[in-house]
Design a protein around this motif. Sequence first.
Motif, PDB file in Angstrom:
ATOM      1  N   MET A   1      12.735  14.091  -2.461  1.00 62.11           N
ATOM      2  CA  MET A   1      12.455  14.014  -1.038  1.00 62.11           C
ATOM      3  C   MET A   1      13.736  14.389  -0.289  1.00 62.11           C
ATOM      4  O   MET A   1      14.790  13.830  -0.532  1.00 62.11           O
ATOM      5  CB  MET A   1      12.008  12.587  -0.709  1.00 62.11           C
ATOM      6  CG  MET A   1      11.610  12.387   0.729  1.00 62.11           C
ATOM      7  SD  MET A   1      11.099  10.706   1.160  1.00 62.11           S
ATOM      8  CE  MET A   1       9.450  10.676   0.557  1.00 62.11           C
ATOM      9  N   ASN A   2      13.614  15.332   0.632  1.00 61.39           N
ATOM     10  CA  ASN A   2      14.784  15.746   1.400  1.00 61.39           C
ATOM     11  C   ASN A   2      14.919  14.890   2.675  1.00 61.39           C
ATOM     12  O   ASN A   2      14.071  14.042   2.968  1.00 61.39           O
ATOM     13  CB  ASN A   2      14.727  17.243   1.716  1.00 61.39           C
ATOM     14  CG  ASN A   2      13.544  17.615   2.590  1.00 61.39           C
ATOM     15  OD1 ASN A   2      13.116  16.841   3.442  1.00 61.39           O
ATOM     16  ND2 ASN A   2      13.011  18.810   2.383  1.00 61.39           N
ATOM     17  N   ASP A   3      15.985  15.132   3.432  1.00 59.53           N
ATOM     18  CA  ASP A   3      16.260  14.326   4.628  1.00 59.53           C
ATOM     19  C   ASP A   3      15.152  14.420   5.668  1.00 59.53           C
ATOM     20  O   ASP A   3      14.784  13.426   6.287  1.00 59.53           O
ATOM     21  CB  ASP A   3      17.595  14.736   5.254  1.00 59.53           C
ATOM     22  CG  ASP A   3      18.791  14.288   4.433  1.00 59.53           C
ATOM     23  OD1 ASP A   3      18.613  13.433   3.538  1.00 59.53           O
ATOM     24  OD2 ASP A   3      19.897  14.786   4.704  1.00 59.53           O
ATOM     25  N   GLN A   4      14.618  15.612   5.857  1.00 64.71           N
ATOM     26  CA  GLN A   4      13.554  15.787   6.844  1.00 64.71           C
ATOM     27  C   GLN A   4      12.323  14.965   6.451  1.00 64.71           C
ATOM     28  O   GLN A   4      11.709  14.308   7.300  1.00 64.71           O
ATOM     29  CB  GLN A   4      13.189  17.266   6.966  1.00 64.71           C
ATOM     30  CG  GLN A   4      12.159  17.539   8.046  1.00 64.71           C
ATOM     31  CD  GLN A   4      11.885  19.020   8.218  1.00 64.71           C
ATOM     32  OE1 GLN A   4      12.425  19.862   7.503  1.00 64.71           O
ATOM     33  NE2 GLN A   4      11.045  19.351   9.166  1.00 64.71           N
ATOM     34  N   GLU A   5      11.974  14.984   5.186  1.00 60.85           N
ATOM     35  CA  GLU A   5      10.826  14.209   4.710  1.00 60.85           C
ATOM     36  C   GLU A   5      11.089  12.707   4.817  1.00 60.85           C
ATOM     37  O   GLU A   5      10.191  11.930   5.160  1.00 60.85           O
ATOM     38  CB  GLU A   5      10.498  14.581   3.260  1.00 60.85           C
ATOM     39  CG  GLU A   5       9.970  15.997   3.116  1.00 60.85           C
ATOM     40  CD  GLU A   5       9.928  16.464   1.665  1.00 60.85           C
ATOM     41  OE1 GLU A   5       9.081  17.318   1.366  1.00 60.85           O
ATOM     42  OE2 GLU A   5      10.733  15.972   0.836  1.00 60.85           O
ATOM     43  N   ARG A   6      12.326  12.295   4.567  1.00 57.01           N
ATOM     44  CA  ARG A   6      12.683  10.877   4.691  1.00 57.01           C
ATOM     45  C   ARG A   6      12.529  10.386   6.127  1.00 57.01           C
ATOM     46  O   ARG A   6      11.987   9.322   6.386  1.00 57.01           O
ATOM     47  CB  ARG A   6      14.116  10.636   4.215  1.00 57.01           C
ATOM     48  CG  ARG A   6      14.266  10.559   2.737  1.00 57.01           C
ATOM     49  CD  ARG A   6      15.685  10.125   2.352  1.00 57.01           C
ATOM     50  NE  ARG A   6      15.890  10.343   0.949  1.00 57.01           N
ATOM     51  CZ  ARG A   6      16.411  11.429   0.408  1.00 57.01           C
ATOM     52  NH1 ARG A   6      16.845  12.412   1.171  1.00 57.01           N
ATOM     53  NH2 ARG A   6      16.546  11.548  -0.898  1.00 57.01           N
ATOM     54  N   ASP A   9       8.892  10.161   6.979  1.00 56.96           N
ATOM     55  CA  ASP A   9       8.309   8.993   6.326  1.00 56.96           C
ATOM     56  C   ASP A   9       8.707   7.701   7.043  1.00 56.96           C
ATOM     57  O   ASP A   9       7.863   6.839   7.309  1.00 56.96           O
ATOM     58  CB  ASP A   9       8.742   8.942   4.855  1.00 56.96           C
ATOM     59  CG  ASP A   9       8.120   7.781   4.113  1.00 56.96           C
ATOM     60  OD1 ASP A   9       6.875   7.689   4.071  1.00 56.96           O
ATOM     61  OD2 ASP A   9       8.882   6.949   3.565  1.00 56.96           O
ATOM     62  N   THR A  12       6.850   7.419  10.356  1.00 53.70           N
ATOM     63  CA  THR A  12       5.465   7.002  10.139  1.00 53.70           C
ATOM     64  C   THR A  12       5.384   5.510   9.859  1.00 53.70           C
ATOM     65  O   THR A  12       4.528   4.805  10.407  1.00 53.70           O
ATOM     66  CB  THR A  12       4.841   7.788   8.975  1.00 53.70           C
ATOM     67  OG1 THR A  12       4.848   9.180   9.316  1.00 53.70           O
ATOM     68  CG2 THR A  12       3.417   7.349   8.695  1.00 53.70           C
ATOM     69  N   ARG A  13       6.292   5.002   9.039  1.00 50.77           N
ATOM     70  CA  ARG A  13       6.304   3.567   8.730  1.00 50.77           C
ATOM     71  C   ARG A  13       6.604   2.733   9.974  1.00 50.77           C
ATOM     72  O   ARG A  13       5.982   1.697  10.200  1.00 50.77           O
ATOM     73  CB  ARG A  13       7.342   3.268   7.655  1.00 50.77           C
ATOM     74  CG  ARG A  13       6.952   3.796   6.294  1.00 50.77           C
ATOM     75  CD  ARG A  13       8.113   3.646   5.317  1.00 50.77           C
ATOM     76  NE  ARG A  13       7.846   4.314   4.070  1.00 50.77           N
ATOM     77  CZ  ARG A  13       7.573   3.682   2.941  1.00 50.77           C
ATOM     78  NH1 ARG A  13       7.547   2.372   2.894  1.00 50.77           N
ATOM     79  NH2 ARG A  13       7.339   4.363   1.844  1.00 50.77           N
ATOM     80  N   TRP A  60      14.423  19.507  13.690  1.00 52.51           N
ATOM     81  CA  TRP A  60      13.154  19.257  13.006  1.00 52.51           C
ATOM     82  C   TRP A  60      12.065  18.783  13.950  1.00 52.51           C
ATOM     83  O   TRP A  60      10.908  18.665  13.571  1.00 52.51           O
ATOM     84  CB  TRP A  60      13.330  18.215  11.911  1.00 52.51           C
ATOM     85  CG  TRP A  60      14.312  18.578  10.865  1.00 52.51           C
ATOM     86  CD1 TRP A  60      14.609  19.836  10.407  1.00 52.51           C
ATOM     87  CD2 TRP A  60      15.149  17.696  10.122  1.00 52.51           C
ATOM     88  NE1 TRP A  60      15.577  19.776   9.442  1.00 52.51           N
ATOM     89  CE2 TRP A  60      15.921  18.472   9.245  1.00 52.51           C
ATOM     90  CE3 TRP A  60      15.315  16.316  10.110  1.00 52.51           C
ATOM     91  CZ2 TRP A  60      16.838  17.914   8.362  1.00 52.51           C
ATOM     92  CZ3 TRP A  60      16.224  15.763   9.231  1.00 52.51           C
ATOM     93  CH2 TRP A  60      16.977  16.563   8.370  1.00 52.51           C
TER      94      TRP A  60
END
Length: 84
Positions: A1-6, A9, A12-13, A60
């Motif tokens: 998982m890259n920084d953008q996905e983190r 995520d 969203t949480r 992003w």
Amino acid sequence: MNDQERIADLLTREKRMSARYDALASECLNMPLRDSFLTFFTLSHRAQTELLQAARAKGWYSPEQAQDSAISQAYAKFSSQKPE
């Protein structure tokens, strides 16, 4: 998982948690506990803001600026509604 996905995520949480805190505070009869939920709600919104700012700084996240006419239309639509 890259920084953008983190960041996506985590955002969203945080959105899910703030919705839960809002619901819990709305239904809570114990005032000190309700106040705690509202504190967590506020902290969650601050975390969301920080995550969005981080995503924007990295390029992003770039929200589209609403036009004045769209803002006026939305204001007119919702300001005339009365709560049920």
